[in-house]
Design a protein around this motif. Sequence first.
Motif, PDB file in Angstrom:
ATOM      1  N   ALA A  14       1.707  51.332  17.004  1.00 25.06           N
ATOM      2  CA  ALA A  14       0.515  50.725  17.250  1.00 25.06           C
ATOM      3  C   ALA A  14      -0.021  49.477  16.620  1.00 25.06           C
ATOM      4  N   THR A  15       0.850  49.431  15.384  1.00 26.34           N
ATOM      5  CA  THR A  15       0.672  47.937  14.834  1.00 26.34           C
ATOM      6  C   THR A  15       1.541  46.851  15.243  1.00 26.34           C
ATOM      7  N   ARG A  16       2.364  47.023  15.933  1.00 24.03           N
ATOM      8  CA  ARG A  16       3.172  45.977  16.620  1.00 24.03           C
ATOM      9  C   ARG A  16       2.565  44.962  17.626  1.00 24.03           C
ATOM     10  N   PRO A  17       1.693  45.787  18.662  1.00 27.87           N
ATOM     11  CA  PRO A  17       0.916  44.819  19.376  1.00 27.87           C
ATOM     12  C   PRO A  17      -0.118  44.090  18.523  1.00 27.87           C
ATOM     13  N   ALA A  18      -0.774  44.450  17.586  1.00 26.35           N
ATOM     14  CA  ALA A  18      -1.760  43.761  16.796  1.00 26.35           C
ATOM     15  C   ALA A  18      -1.183  42.528  16.171  1.00 26.35           C
ATOM     16  N   PHE A  19       0.297  43.066  15.547  1.00 23.01           N
ATOM     17  CA  PHE A  19       1.061  41.953  15.067  1.00 23.01           C
ATOM     18  C   PHE A  19       1.312  40.596  15.921  1.00 23.01           C
ATOM     19  N   LEU A  20       1.830  41.105  16.972  1.00 20.08           N
ATOM     20  CA  LEU A  20       2.170  40.200  18.122  1.00 20.08           C
ATOM     21  C   LEU A  20       0.891  39.457  18.423  1.00 20.08           C
ATOM     22  N   VAL A  21      -0.067  40.109  18.786  1.00 16.65           N
ATOM     23  CA  VAL A  21      -1.473  39.511  19.101  1.00 16.65           C
ATOM     24  C   VAL A  21      -1.788  38.335  18.235  1.00 16.65           C
ATOM     25  N   ARG A  22      -1.835  38.569  16.867  1.00 14.20           N
ATOM     26  CA  ARG A  22      -1.989  37.650  15.671  1.00 14.20           C
ATOM     27  C   ARG A  22      -1.037  36.557  15.855  1.00 14.20           C
ATOM     28  N   GLY A  23       0.085  36.803  15.980  1.00  8.61           N
ATOM     29  CA  GLY A  23       1.123  35.840  16.255  1.00  8.61           C
ATOM     30  C   GLY A  23       0.884  34.831  17.257  1.00  8.61           C
ATOM     31  N   VAL A  24       0.634  35.350  18.623  1.00  6.72           N
ATOM     32  CA  VAL A  24       0.418  34.450  19.720  1.00  6.72           C
ATOM     33  C   VAL A  24      -0.997  33.908  19.284  1.00  6.72           C
ATOM     34  N   ASN A  25      -1.884  34.240  18.809  1.00  6.99           N
ATOM     35  CA  ASN A  25      -3.194  33.665  18.456  1.00  6.99           C
ATOM     36  C   ASN A  25      -3.057  32.559  17.484  1.00  6.99           C
ATOM     37  N   ALA A  26      -2.247  32.562  16.516  1.00  8.13           N
ATOM     38  CA  ALA A  26      -1.756  31.564  15.540  1.00  8.13           C
ATOM     39  C   ALA A  26      -1.055  30.355  16.249  1.00  8.13           C
ATOM     40  N   ILE A  27      -0.115  30.868  17.087  1.00  7.33           N
ATOM     41  CA  ILE A  27       0.656  29.956  17.879  1.00  7.33           C
ATOM     42  C   ILE A  27      -0.312  28.996  18.712  1.00  7.33           C
ATOM     43  N   ALA A  28      -1.437  29.805  19.294  1.00  9.18           N
ATOM     44  CA  ALA A  28      -2.088  29.070  20.440  1.00  9.18           C
ATOM     45  C   ALA A  28      -3.176  28.373  19.666  1.00  9.18           C
ATOM     46  N   GLN A  29      -3.835  28.602  18.247  1.00  6.32           N
ATOM     47  CA  GLN A  29      -4.522  27.996  17.619  1.00  6.32           C
ATOM     48  C   GLN A  29      -4.005  26.577  17.163  1.00  6.32           C
ATOM     49  N   THR A  30      -2.672  26.634  16.603  1.00  2.11           N
ATOM     50  CA  THR A  30      -1.707  25.440  16.251  1.00  2.11           C
ATOM     51  C   THR A  30      -1.822  24.399  17.477  1.00  2.11           C
ATOM     52  N   TYR A  31      -1.313  25.209  18.493  1.00  2.00           N
ATOM     53  CA  TYR A  31      -1.177  24.121  19.729  1.00  2.00           C
ATOM     54  C   TYR A  31      -2.521  23.337  20.132  1.00  2.00           C
ATOM     55  N   ARG A  32      -3.763  24.245  19.635  1.00  2.00           N
ATOM     56  CA  ARG A  32      -5.150  23.540  20.215  1.00  2.00           C
ATOM     57  C   ARG A  32      -5.237  22.782  19.322  1.00  2.00           C
ATOM     58  N   LEU A  33      -4.992  22.789  18.096  1.00  2.00           N
ATOM     59  CA  LEU A  33      -5.235  21.665  16.849  1.00  2.00           C
ATOM     60  C   LEU A  33      -4.267  20.675  17.292  1.00  2.00           C
ATOM     61  N   TRP A  34      -3.176  20.744  17.495  1.00  5.19           N
ATOM     62  CA  TRP A  34      -2.251  19.527  17.774  1.00  5.19           C
ATOM     63  C   TRP A  34      -2.795  18.680  19.051  1.00  5.19           C
ATOM     64  N   LYS A  35      -3.132  19.470  20.060  1.00  6.84           N
ATOM     65  CA  LYS A  35      -3.594  18.715  21.318  1.00  6.84           C
ATOM     66  C   LYS A  35      -4.776  18.075  20.922  1.00  6.84           C
ATOM     67  N   ASN A  36      -5.899  18.447  20.109  1.00  4.23           N
ATOM     68  CA  ASN A  36      -6.966  18.034  19.716  1.00  4.23           C
ATOM     69  C   ASN A  36      -6.800  16.800  18.794  1.00  4.23           C
ATOM     70  N   ARG A  37      -5.888  16.803  17.935  1.00  8.26           N
ATOM     71  CA  ARG A  37      -5.617  15.714  17.361  1.00  8.26           C
ATOM     72  C   ARG A  37      -4.782  14.528  18.122  1.00  8.26           C
TER      73      ARG A  37
END
Length: 96
Positions: A14-37
């Motif tokens: 049950a914790t694997r998907p939550a861990f995966l979701v947090r990882g994907v969200n962190a990557i998406a946030q980093t990409y969004r920050l890079w794009k906005n910069r």
Amino acid sequence: MTTLEHATATMHSATRPAFLVRGVNAIAQTYRLWKNRRAFLKLGEMSDIELADIGLSRGDLHFASDLPFSADPTSRLDAIRYSNASHVEQMARRVA
């Protein structure tokens, strides 16, 4: 399989998907920050007249560039632009 083994196995799966979701969200946030910069840097290439057309000044860009790298300067610029627009609107109402 005992209850404890079953509960542990269920908890791990049950914790694997939550861990995966947090990882994907962190990557998406980093990409969004890079794009906005990158978009923020392109604003620096605009002329003062072009910046004024979108409600900003060169000083606004310098103010937003003082943020730490982990912060998004475009969100601060949006707040500045909104503040500038409401200030201009208030001044126009006083004249009219």
